[in-house]
Design a protein around this motif. Structure first.
Motif, PDB file in Angstrom:
ATOM      1  N   PHE A 142      -9.346  -0.932   4.082  1.00 16.10           N
ATOM      2  CA  PHE A 142      -9.019  -2.495   4.344  1.00 16.10           C
ATOM      3  C   PHE A 142      -7.488  -3.010   5.265  1.00 16.10           C
ATOM      4  CE2 PHE A 142     -13.108  -2.309   2.132  1.00 16.10           C
ATOM      5  CZ  PHE A 142     -14.355  -2.822   3.003  1.00 16.10           C
ATOM      6  N   PRO A 143      -7.205  -3.678   5.855  1.00 12.90           N
ATOM      7  CA  PRO A 143      -8.134  -4.734   6.464  1.00 12.90           C
ATOM      8  C   PRO A 143      -8.779  -3.254   7.929  1.00 12.90           C
ATOM      9  CG  PRO A 143      -5.730  -5.135   7.329  1.00 12.90           C
ATOM     10  CD  PRO A 143      -5.931  -4.031   5.917  1.00 12.90           C
ATOM     11  N   VAL A 144      -9.446  -4.462   8.183  1.00 17.87           N
ATOM     12  CA  VAL A 144     -10.334  -3.262   9.409  1.00 17.87           C
ATOM     13  C   VAL A 144     -11.075  -4.647  10.596  1.00 17.87           C
ATOM     14  CG1 VAL A 144     -12.446  -3.908   8.515  1.00 17.87           C
ATOM     15  CG2 VAL A 144     -12.100  -2.557   9.972  1.00 17.87           C
ATOM     16  N   VAL A 145     -10.783  -4.521  11.686  1.00 16.45           N
ATOM     17  CA  VAL A 145     -11.229  -5.602  12.479  1.00 16.45           C
ATOM     18  C   VAL A 145     -12.337  -5.635  13.288  1.00 16.45           C
ATOM     19  CG1 VAL A 145     -10.668  -6.733  15.230  1.00 16.45           C
ATOM     20  CG2 VAL A 145      -9.077  -5.758  13.164  1.00 16.45           C
ATOM     21  N   ILE A 146     -13.438  -6.743  13.128  1.00 15.76           N
ATOM     22  CA  ILE A 146     -14.692  -7.147  13.555  1.00 15.76           C
ATOM     23  C   ILE A 146     -14.284  -7.735  15.135  1.00 15.76           C
ATOM     24  CG2 ILE A 146     -16.958  -7.199  12.870  1.00 15.76           C
ATOM     25  CD1 ILE A 146     -15.883  -4.883  11.067  1.00 15.76           C
ATOM     26  N   LYS A 147     -15.028  -7.013  15.994  1.00 15.90           N
ATOM     27  CA  LYS A 147     -15.515  -7.958  16.546  1.00 15.90           C
ATOM     28  C   LYS A 147     -16.712  -7.118  17.833  1.00 15.90           C
ATOM     29  CE  LYS A 147     -10.924  -6.043  18.393  1.00 15.90           C
ATOM     30  NZ  LYS A 147     -10.408  -5.529  19.436  1.00 15.90           N
ATOM     31  N   PRO A 148     -16.401  -8.327  18.751  1.00 14.34           N
ATOM     32  CA  PRO A 148     -18.022  -8.099  20.506  1.00 14.34           C
ATOM     33  C   PRO A 148     -17.792  -6.262  21.078  1.00 14.34           C
ATOM     34  CG  PRO A 148     -18.217 -10.728  19.394  1.00 14.34           C
ATOM     35  CD  PRO A 148     -16.140 -10.276  19.004  1.00 14.34           C
ATOM     36  N   ALA A 149     -18.540  -6.125  21.239  1.00 16.82           N
ATOM     37  CA  ALA A 149     -17.789  -5.162  22.367  1.00 16.82           C
ATOM     38  C   ALA A 149     -17.900  -5.377  23.784  1.00 16.82           C
ATOM     39  CB  ALA A 149     -19.374  -4.479  21.908  1.00 16.82           C
ATOM     40  N   ALA A 150     -18.241  -6.785  24.034  1.00 11.81           N
ATOM     41  CA  ALA A 150     -17.880  -7.325  25.044  1.00 11.81           C
ATOM     42  C   ALA A 150     -17.794  -8.856  24.400  1.00 11.81           C
ATOM     43  CB  ALA A 150     -18.743  -7.704  25.853  1.00 11.81           C
ATOM     44  N   GLY A 151     -16.477  -9.381  25.643  1.00 12.48           N
ATOM     45  CA  GLY A 151     -16.712 -10.708  25.321  1.00 12.48           C
ATOM     46  C   GLY A 151     -15.088 -11.354  25.459  1.00 12.48           C
TER      47      GLY A 151
END
Length: 319
Positions: A142-151
């Motif tokens: 951590f930290p880690v980034v979580i994001k939609p794979a598209a958008g």
């Protein structure tokens, strides 16, 4: 080249970024009207094809953000109609919109890209979320980034600093895409570099924009005035500015983008620009990054920003 008389701007649509698209459309419409074009702003609805047929525009400028606008759908539709349009063709749009694919292409091209893992929501259901998230924590820390794979517009993006926040971040991200991108966080300065192609030559980069915000540069920080501070050009030495511009141009070319794009980067403390995201239909609102860079570029070249937008429209008639 004779300037086209009518430009149809597509804005709105039925996705999470509708409001941004509408504001982008209005801003570009004003700039093109200033440049002498007749401009029609059209929503993407059941009347779109009928209105395009009635108007018979010389050029279409799609400013639909997110799904439909940046996944190649609108581009394929305009190809079916046979109308020239501003922006990337469907193939390039799909490459940029799919973040894991874009990351792989640019990593192979020698660009620094954060280490990441991409997983579909179905796998979490089949294997078990707890086991997968334990693996994520063990691998990336951590930290880690979580994001939609598209958008776009940072919707569904979280910076997670502890394991107990991972499940909620995943839920938020899956609300915008059925696949999530888990990415190692890169600490540094956030920078956006826009790339323009005119009918006269190769793509060139506008001055890099440095973004300073308190916390995550999320949807609210992007579109609510006062949440973020911008520096154009970014407060770097010339050689680092050039590095950032070169990364954006490489991304534009490697992802088969056309006419206009924006690459989002993070410059770490060692002066390495890390590629984070590519936008084939960048936001054009009052607080958006490309218009700010365009204003500075226009000032430096003793021209009006509307002239630069006019050159983009002219390029759509040529290639």
């Amino acid at each position: 080249m004779t300037s086209p008389q009518t430009v149809a701007i597509l804005a709105g649509g039925l996705n999470h970024e509708r409001d941004v698209s509408i504001h982008s459309g209005r801003r570009v419409a004003g700039a093109l009207q200033e440049a002498g074009y007749q401009v029609k702003v059209l929503d993407v609805d059941s009347n779109l094809l009928q209105r395009l047929s009635a108007i018979q525009p010389d050029v279409v400028w799609p400013l639909i953000h997110g799904s439909t606008g940046e996944d190649g759908s609108i581009q394929d539709l305009l190809e079916l109609i046979g109308l020239p349009y501003v922006g990337s063709k469907a193939h390039g749009s799909r490459l940029a919109f799919n973040k894991p694919v874009a990351n792989s292409i640019l990593a192979n091209a020698g660009i620094a890209v954060p280490e990441s893992t991409s997983l579909p929501q179905s796998l979490f259901r089949e294997v078990g979320a707890t086991a997968i998230l334990d693996l994520v924590a063990a691998k990336y820390g951590f930290p880690v980034v979580i994001k939609p794979a598209a958008g776009g517009s940072a919707l569904g993006v979280s910076i997670v600093t502890e394991a107990k926040a991972l499940p909620g971040a995943m839920v938020d991200s899956f609300a915008y895409s059925d696949r999530v991108l888990i990415e190692k966080h890169v600490e540094g300065h956030e920078v956006a570099v826009s790339v323009i192609e005119t009918a006269e030559g190769k793509p060139f980069a506008l001055p890099p924009v440095e973004i300073v915000t308190n916390g995550l540069y999320d949807y609210d920080a992007r579109y609510n005035a006062g949440r973020s501070e911008y520096f154009v050009p970014a407060r770097f030495e010339d050689d680092l500015l050039t590095k950032c511009m070169d990364v954006a141009i490489t991304a534009h070319q490697q992802l088969n983008l056309r006419h206009i794009s924006r690459s989002d980067l993070v410059v770490d403390n060692n002066g390495t620009p890390w590629f984070i995201d590519a936008n084939s239909a960048p936001g054009m609102t009052q607080t958006s990054l490309l218009p700010q860079a365009a204003v500075r570029y226009a000032e430096d070249n003793e021209m009006a920003p509307s002239e630069l937008y006019s050159q983009i429209v002219e390029a759509a008639l040529v290639f």
